[in-house]
Design an enzyme around this catalytic site. Sequence first.
Site, mmCIF file in Angstrom:
data_model
loop_
_atom_site.group_PDB
_atom_site.id
_atom_site.type_symbol
_atom_site.label_atom_id
_atom_site.label_comp_id
_atom_site.label_asym_id
_atom_site.label_seq_id
_atom_site.Cartn_x
_atom_site.Cartn_y
_atom_site.Cartn_z
ATOM 1 N N TYR A 193 -10.147 -5.497 0.973
ATOM 2 C CA TYR A 193 -9.060 -6.136 1.716
ATOM 3 C C TYR A 193 -9.012 -5.511 3.105
ATOM 4 O O TYR A 193 -9.070 -4.287 3.241
ATOM 5 C CB TYR A 193 -7.730 -5.922 1.001
ATOM 6 C CG TYR A 193 -6.539 -6.535 1.721
ATOM 7 C CD1 TYR A 193 -5.610 -5.721 2.376
ATOM 8 C CD2 TYR A 193 -6.348 -7.906 1.741
ATOM 9 C CE1 TYR A 193 -4.519 -6.280 3.028
ATOM 10 C CE2 TYR A 193 -5.255 -8.467 2.402
ATOM 11 C CZ TYR A 193 -4.341 -7.644 3.043
ATOM 12 O OH TYR A 193 -3.265 -8.198 3.695
ATOM 13 N N LYS B 83 -1.684 2.752 9.206
ATOM 14 C CA LYS B 83 -0.980 3.633 8.272
ATOM 15 C C LYS B 83 -0.740 5.043 8.825
ATOM 16 O O LYS B 83 0.174 5.258 9.620
ATOM 17 C CB LYS B 83 -1.740 3.654 6.937
ATOM 18 C CG LYS B 83 -1.828 2.245 6.277
ATOM 19 C CD LYS B 83 -2.546 2.278 4.967
ATOM 20 C CE LYS B 83 -2.889 0.880 4.501
ATOM 21 N NZ LYS B 83 -1.763 0.191 3.825
ATOM 22 N N ASP C 290 -13.661 0.123 7.834
ATOM 23 C CA ASP C 290 -12.224 -0.133 7.849
ATOM 24 C C ASP C 290 -11.552 1.077 7.198
ATOM 25 O O ASP C 290 -11.503 1.179 5.974
ATOM 26 C CB ASP C 290 -11.899 -1.426 7.105
ATOM 27 C CG ASP C 290 -10.389 -1.664 7.063
ATOM 28 O OD1 ASP C 290 -9.969 -2.717 6.539
ATOM 29 O OD2 ASP C 290 -9.636 -0.780 7.524
HETATM 30 P P1 KE4 Z 1 -1.725 -3.856 7.632
HETATM 31 O O1 KE4 Z 1 -1.868 -5.096 8.473
HETATM 32 O O2 KE4 Z 1 -1.012 -4.135 6.314
HETATM 33 O O3 KE4 Z 1 -1.107 -2.683 8.419
HETATM 34 O O4 KE4 Z 1 -3.181 -3.341 7.259
HETATM 35 C C1 KE4 Z 1 -4.064 -4.223 6.616
HETATM 36 C C2 KE4 Z 1 -5.121 -3.425 5.880
HETATM 37 C C3 KE4 Z 1 -6.376 -3.304 6.448
HETATM 38 N N1 KE4 Z 1 -7.357 -2.593 5.835
HETATM 39 C C4 KE4 Z 1 -7.123 -1.965 4.648
HETATM 40 C C5 KE4 Z 1 -8.228 -1.181 4.009
HETATM 41 C C6 KE4 Z 1 -5.851 -2.047 4.035
HETATM 42 O O5 KE4 Z 1 -5.630 -1.427 2.847
HETATM 43 C C7 KE4 Z 1 -4.826 -2.784 4.656
HETATM 44 C C8 KE4 Z 1 -3.440 -2.944 4.049
HETATM 45 N N2 KE4 Z 1 -3.223 -2.299 2.800
HETATM 46 C C9 KE4 Z 1 -2.227 -2.919 1.950
HETATM 47 C C10 KE4 Z 1 -2.219 -2.170 0.633
HETATM 48 N N3 KE4 Z 1 -3.332 -2.494 -0.164
HETATM 49 C C11 KE4 Z 1 -0.865 -2.927 2.613
HETATM 50 C C12 KE4 Z 1 0.264 -3.250 1.684
HETATM 51 C C13 KE4 Z 1 0.759 -4.654 1.887
HETATM 52 O O6 KE4 Z 1 -0.078 -5.575 2.054
HETATM 53 O O7 KE4 Z 1 1.995 -4.824 1.843
#
Ligand code: KE4
Length: 426
Positions: free
Chosen positions: A142, A265, A237
């Site tokens: 993801y 994060k 990533d």
């Molecule tokens: P954000 O746009 O949510 O800040 O980041 C996206 C993203 C990009 N790359 C990786 C490896 C990630 O894990 C994420 C976002 N992680 C999720 C949890 N698996 C955020 C939680 C959510 O979607 O509410």
Amino acid sequence: MERSSELFARAKEVLPGGVNSPVRAYRAVGMTPRFISRADGAYIWDADGRKYIDYVCSWGPMILGHNHPIIREAVQKAVMDGLSFGAPTQREVEIAELMIRMVPNVEMVRMVNSGTEAVMSALRLARGATGRDKIIKFEGCYHGHSDCMLVKAGSSAMDGGCPDSAGVPAGTAKDTLMAQYNDLTSVQQLFDENPKQVACVIVEPVAANMGVVGPNPGFLQGLRDICDREGALLIFDEVITGFRLAKGGAQEYFGVRADIVTFGKIIGGGMPVGAYCGSRELMEHVAPCGPVYQAGTLAGNPVAMAAGLAQLSYLDTHPEVYTAIAASAEKLAQGMRQAAQETHAPVQINQVGSLVAPFFTPDSVQSFSGAKRSDLKKYASYFGNMLDRGIYLAPAQFEAMFVSAAHTRADLEQTVAAAKSVFESL
Ligand code: KE4
């Protein structure tokens, strides 16, 4: 749970699914979500005053625990000078200089507001720099919700059963090619089928959106070698692994060089921050230096920079945090494995650094197909029972447990004891 139920009923009237991010709706576990009112250290409290040991940690940012005084004080001080200017500030320079010092192979940084934005921009940079259109990602990984990444995506895209989201035009999805994590042959095959058309390979160096699945020995270096041979860029990533696996993230931890690295994060210390980084040569393709456009009203926001700078500065001057959180995660994983053995429960516990994930399957999990064999009903039951025992976990199988510097030995022992009592009932 009355207050959370009341709030959820109201929320569903005004927010899709009652939430601002799908995983928070607890759909994968079939329960009413807990509304959280405050957090401190390793603990969170819900709207009904119940206390939990927190292994979500805001999905990774809270590596030092919640409400860390150094970060809180930095934000409180920054707020006194104003919230946002839409102009360059000293802190943006300072945090970029610090990130460049901490992370191998990066010479320039561009700040954005989320991991999604960081990945979206990195992909545009890769396409702009190579003049190629196609992207290779891995099924079950993801990378946020930009259109071209919502193809067989992991995390809560899996839970809602929509790894291929509605609203993504076929014309977009066709340029996103799918490989299998830990399978270099599947990557080479895509390059062979699309000669000189692939701009980049994007990978989570540790897949943490299918549960936690680490790279097999040689996998990441294999990606590096293929990209070098094929003239494509390798994007790590590191929105989850960045500043978590090591000061220098996965590049340092695994000793493999990426061309572009995305962050989120941890670099915001709990505030909305993302970033993409690379060599000067690559990054100077980005506007206003070059033709790859990207912009943002709140990019480099001074309050968010203050939080991120405080957290990264602490990590930079306290490298012992990394050995401590990895040791805590190892203790947690070992304890849970022993509990599974003693109760004859069909549970696998994966751990990489401070990332841990259980899978409810008798077989070891080293791939996305392995992760998909986990019994999701058992995960839901485990989640609910652990919540009842004061342990707050990801409300979905295809996520990670995040161990922070604030988790104490007693917290870990309480978590293992709770897991053992739940495994007995499986
Ligand atoms: P954000 O746009 O949510 O800040 O980041 C996206 C993203 C990009 N790359 C990786 C490896 C990630 O894990 C994420 C976002 N992680 C999720 C949890 N698996 C955020 C939680 C959510 O979607 O509410």
